[in-house]
Write a protein that holds these residues in place. Structure first.
Motif, mmCIF file in Angstrom:
data_model
loop_
_atom_site.group_PDB
_atom_site.id
_atom_site.type_symbol
_atom_site.label_atom_id
_atom_site.label_comp_id
_atom_site.label_asym_id
_atom_site.label_seq_id
_atom_site.Cartn_x
_atom_site.Cartn_y
_atom_site.Cartn_z
ATOM 1 N N ALA A 291 -61.318 17.941 -72.876
ATOM 2 C CA ALA A 291 -60.308 16.875 -72.856
ATOM 3 C C ALA A 291 -60.415 15.926 -74.042
ATOM 4 O O ALA A 291 -59.494 15.150 -74.312
ATOM 5 C CB ALA A 291 -60.427 16.082 -71.557
ATOM 6 N N ALA A 335 -61.071 22.280 -62.587
ATOM 7 C CA ALA A 335 -60.056 21.224 -62.591
ATOM 8 C C ALA A 335 -60.648 19.937 -62.021
ATOM 9 O O ALA A 335 -61.289 19.955 -60.965
ATOM 10 C CB ALA A 335 -58.851 21.653 -61.768
ATOM 11 N N PRO A 336 -60.462 18.798 -62.705
ATOM 12 C CA PRO A 336 -61.013 17.523 -62.227
ATOM 13 C C PRO A 336 -60.467 17.093 -60.870
ATOM 14 O O PRO A 336 -61.193 16.499 -60.061
ATOM 15 C CB PRO A 336 -60.625 16.532 -63.326
ATOM 16 C CG PRO A 336 -60.446 17.374 -64.541
ATOM 17 C CD PRO A 336 -59.887 18.678 -64.050
ATOM 18 N N ASP A 337 -59.167 17.350 -60.610
ATOM 19 C CA ASP A 337 -58.560 17.022 -59.323
ATOM 20 C C ASP A 337 -58.832 15.588 -58.877
ATOM 21 O O ASP A 337 -59.182 15.328 -57.722
ATOM 22 C CB ASP A 337 -59.047 18.001 -58.232
ATOM 23 C CG ASP A 337 -58.498 19.405 -58.437
ATOM 24 O OD1 ASP A 337 -57.411 19.541 -59.041
ATOM 25 O OD2 ASP A 337 -59.167 20.365 -58.014
ATOM 26 N N GLY A 338 -58.713 14.669 -59.823
ATOM 27 C CA GLY A 338 -58.836 13.259 -59.468
ATOM 28 C C GLY A 338 -60.251 12.766 -59.237
ATOM 29 O O GLY A 338 -60.449 11.692 -58.653
ATOM 30 N N GLN A 339 -61.257 13.517 -59.686
ATOM 31 C CA GLN A 339 -62.648 13.075 -59.555
ATOM 32 C C GLN A 339 -62.823 11.713 -60.221
ATOM 33 O O GLN A 339 -62.398 11.500 -61.350
ATOM 34 C CB GLN A 339 -63.581 14.083 -60.223
ATOM 35 C CG GLN A 339 -63.840 15.338 -59.415
ATOM 36 C CD GLN A 339 -65.029 15.173 -58.479
ATOM 37 O OE1 GLN A 339 -65.601 14.089 -58.368
ATOM 38 N NE2 GLN A 339 -65.385 16.247 -57.796
ATOM 39 N N GLN A 364 -58.592 10.623 -68.351
ATOM 40 C CA GLN A 364 -57.594 10.399 -67.304
ATOM 41 C C GLN A 364 -56.415 11.358 -67.472
ATOM 42 O O GLN A 364 -55.868 11.864 -66.482
ATOM 43 C CB GLN A 364 -57.124 8.940 -67.314
ATOM 44 C CG GLN A 364 -58.168 7.991 -66.764
ATOM 45 C CD GLN A 364 -57.730 6.549 -66.712
ATOM 46 O OE1 GLN A 364 -58.249 5.761 -65.947
ATOM 47 N NE2 GLN A 364 -56.771 6.193 -67.551
ATOM 48 N N LYS A 365 -56.035 11.625 -68.696
ATOM 49 C CA LYS A 365 -54.948 12.560 -68.962
ATOM 50 C C LYS A 365 -55.316 13.959 -68.467
ATOM 51 O O LYS A 365 -54.446 14.746 -68.052
ATOM 52 C CB LYS A 365 -54.645 12.587 -70.465
ATOM 53 C CG LYS A 365 -53.438 13.425 -70.837
ATOM 54 C CD LYS A 365 -53.147 13.331 -72.320
ATOM 55 C CE LYS A 365 -51.930 14.172 -72.704
ATOM 56 N NZ LYS A 365 -51.638 14.083 -74.164
ATOM 57 N N ALA A 366 -56.609 14.273 -68.491
ATOM 58 C CA ALA A 366 -57.071 15.580 -68.044
ATOM 59 C C ALA A 366 -57.229 15.671 -66.536
ATOM 60 O O ALA A 366 -57.483 16.764 -66.007
ATOM 61 C CB ALA A 366 -58.404 15.918 -68.710
ATOM 62 N N GLY A 367 -57.116 14.524 -65.840
ATOM 63 C CA GLY A 367 -57.185 14.562 -64.380
ATOM 64 C C GLY A 367 -58.345 13.822 -63.754
ATOM 65 O O GLY A 367 -58.496 13.819 -62.522
ATOM 66 N N PHE A 368 -59.186 13.180 -64.555
ATOM 67 C CA PHE A 368 -60.261 12.355 -64.012
ATOM 68 C C PHE A 368 -59.742 10.947 -63.732
ATOM 69 O O PHE A 368 -58.792 10.478 -64.363
ATOM 70 C CB PHE A 368 -61.425 12.244 -65.012
ATOM 71 C CG PHE A 368 -62.193 13.510 -65.227
ATOM 72 C CD1 PHE A 368 -63.232 13.861 -64.371
ATOM 73 C CD2 PHE A 368 -61.904 14.357 -66.292
ATOM 74 C CE1 PHE A 368 -63.959 15.030 -64.590
ATOM 75 C CE2 PHE A 368 -62.616 15.524 -66.512
ATOM 76 C CZ PHE A 368 -63.651 15.864 -65.653
ATOM 77 N N LYS A 369 -60.362 10.255 -62.792
ATOM 78 C CA LYS A 369 -60.167 8.821 -62.623
ATOM 79 C C LYS A 369 -61.398 8.142 -63.212
ATOM 80 O O LYS A 369 -62.531 8.495 -62.853
ATOM 81 C CB LYS A 369 -60.012 8.459 -61.146
ATOM 82 C CG LYS A 369 -58.719 8.968 -60.520
ATOM 83 C CD LYS A 369 -58.614 8.539 -59.061
ATOM 84 C CE LYS A 369 -57.317 9.048 -58.450
ATOM 85 N NZ LYS A 369 -57.213 8.670 -57.004
#
Length: 501
Positions: A291, A335-339, A364-369
């Motif tokens: 990312a 996939a980060p799935d909002g981790q 964050q763009k890749a799916g992390f918080k």
């Protein structure tokens, strides 16, 4: 922070790797020094350990010209004489160092007994100074001017190791209060630490009996200013003569010729917590690395004053470019799935919070918080070492502690490493680093070092971001400043104010 055991180490480069950078000015004590003006310096990092000679403050003392060891690193990264005038290797574990005539700042003589005592105290310090991580040595006086140093295991890099700021030689007076070792008036450098106001300022006076000659400046008034803009403003207004670590955003605001850029061995990297949390999963580490756009950091945050991160060692280390291996065996991305992850950094180097902000956006763009936490370095490093963050952005001069790249890999990325921010414990990495440690031949050791780097990068425990060039602000009347790629030295006997030649 996990404990450090003493493990066998057959280490060392008989000739250290060359750096592309060089010292931009040498100590020059010529000229009118007897009544030289005091030098005013702004430093980025305050003392965090009451000027202990064993931790981070050891480098601070070295940069201010207070402390010295038996050896020092020259511009090419080889061991050069300091308090030891010469040395010879007696066998694979024993070395004999011949001392020069020198005095401590308290008036006592630098004797073999004093040197042996200083090295013994360093070996018993808690926490252990980084230069001795994995190494056990004994020192004993020999005759009137020699010290024999014996290592538990063969260590042909010992002269390099003894150049570490954490192995400074202090007088007996420094150790009179037990665990509280004091460098005040007990060191050997051209400047004596005489007063400190905690984390804000320190006063140093010239040591007139310094073995290397009378310093040009009559003293040094050091201010610790964590804010990079404030440091630069202090230089611009004439409140200080030298300001270290000028932010790249401020470099253009200085008059022409006042911003000096130096290629260093410093790498800014993202360390991912491999022991617990989201990044215990190697697949999520791969996702985080994928990312990140490092070119955006080099071009935008550092405004071209850095190179994109290629590895743990940057281009200032010449072997890195020619001997680098491509990492293999990486995990499949998950996939980060909002981790949710917590990202930490410090603000003493002003680019780091901005780097962290960009990383936050990219992750964050890749799916992390992403939660971001920024503190002053001395208030956050302990938490980072204890694994309280999922990810941590830091800048590390990979040649600072010993001048030996292998030692950095051992301390930063092995199971028992003393500065293991990623908490990495991987048997393949440990084996690769151990192989490099056990290789004495210079060329083969370099190959093994870069193979170990590739093994570490393959775990994605660390994501190299940029290789920095440090900007030092220098006033128009200053001469003799030392621009050191190792960042161990800033002020010497020839540093002072006056008409430039």
């Amino acid at each position: 922070m996990r404990s450090v055991r003493h493990r066998p180490l057959i280490a060392g480069l008989l000739v250290a790797p060359l750096l592309t950078g060089c010292f931009a000015a040498q100590n020059d004590s010529s000229g009118d020094t007897a009544g030289g003006a005091r030098l005013k310096v702004a430093l980025a990092f305050p003392p965090s350990e009451n000027f202990s000679p064993y931790g981070a403050d050891a480098t601070l003392l070295s940069r201010l010209g207070v402390t010295e060891g038996l050896t020092k690193l020259d511009a090419n990264g080889t061991a050069a004489p300091s308090l030891a005038a010469s040395w010879k290797q007696e066998n694979d574990r024993g070395w004999l160092f011949t001392l020069r005539q020198a005095d401590f700042q308290d008036g006592s003589r630098v004797t073999p007994a004093a040197v042996a005592s200083a090295l013994t105290h360093a070996g018993e310090a808690k926490p252990l100074t980084a230069a001795l991580s994995g190494v056990s040595l004994t020192a004993e006086p020999v005759g009137k001017d020699q010290v024999r140093i014996t290592t538990a295991d063969p260590d042909p890099a010992l002269p390099l190791r003894l150049s570490s700021p954490g192995l400074a030689v202090l007088s007996a007076k420094a150790y009179e209060k037990g665990d509280k070792v004091s460098p005040v008036g007990t060191a050997t450098g051209p400047f004596e630490l005489t007063q400190s106001t905690g984390a804000t300022a320190a006063t140093l006076d010239r040591f007139d009996d310094y073995w290397g000659g009378l310093a040009r400046a009559s003293g040094v008034d050091a201010r610790f200013i964590a804010d990079g803009t404030a440091r630069t403003n202090a230089l611009r207004t004439g409140d200080v003569d030298i300001a270290e670590a000028v932010p790249v955003s401020q470099a253009a605001s200085l008059d022409k010729g006042h911003a000096r850029e130096t290629a260093t061995a410093r790498t800014t990297a993202l360390q991912l917590n491999t022991e617990k949390g989201a990044f215990k999963d190697p697949g999520l580490r791969v996702a985080a690395r994928a990312a990140i756009d490092t070119s955006a950091l080099a071009e935008d945050v550092y405004e071209g004053h850095a190179d994109t991160g290629e590895g743990i060692f940057g281009p200032a280390l010449t072997q890195a470019e020619s001997k680098r291996h491509k990492p293999e065996g990486r995990a499949k991305p998950q996939a980060p799935d909002g981790q949710t992850i917590t990202l930490g950094t410090y603000d003493n180097r002003p680019e780091l919070p901005e780097v962290a902000q960009v990383l936050k956006q990219q992750l964050q763009k890749a799916g992390f918080k992403v939660k971001l936490e920024v503190r002053e370095s001395s208030r956050i490093e302990g938490d980072a070492l204890e694994g309280k963050f999922d990810a941590f952005v830091g800048a590390r001069n990979t040649m600072l502690d010993t001048g030996d790249p292998v030692s950095v890999l051992a301390s930063d990325y092995t199971c028992d490493g003393s500065y293991n921010l990623s908490l990495l414990c991987d048997s393949s990495v440990d084996k690769a680093v151990e192989k490099a440690e056990n290789t004495a031949d210079t060329a083969k050791r370099q190959d093994a070092t870069m193979a170990a780097e590739a093994q570490i990068l393959g775990t994605d425990a660390v994501v190299p971001l940029v290789h920095q060039r440090i900007i030092t602000g220098v006033g128009g009347s200053v001469r003799g400043e030392i621009l050191d790629p190792y960042e161990r030295t800033l002020i010497g006997t020839g540093t002072g104010t006056g008409t430039r030649r």
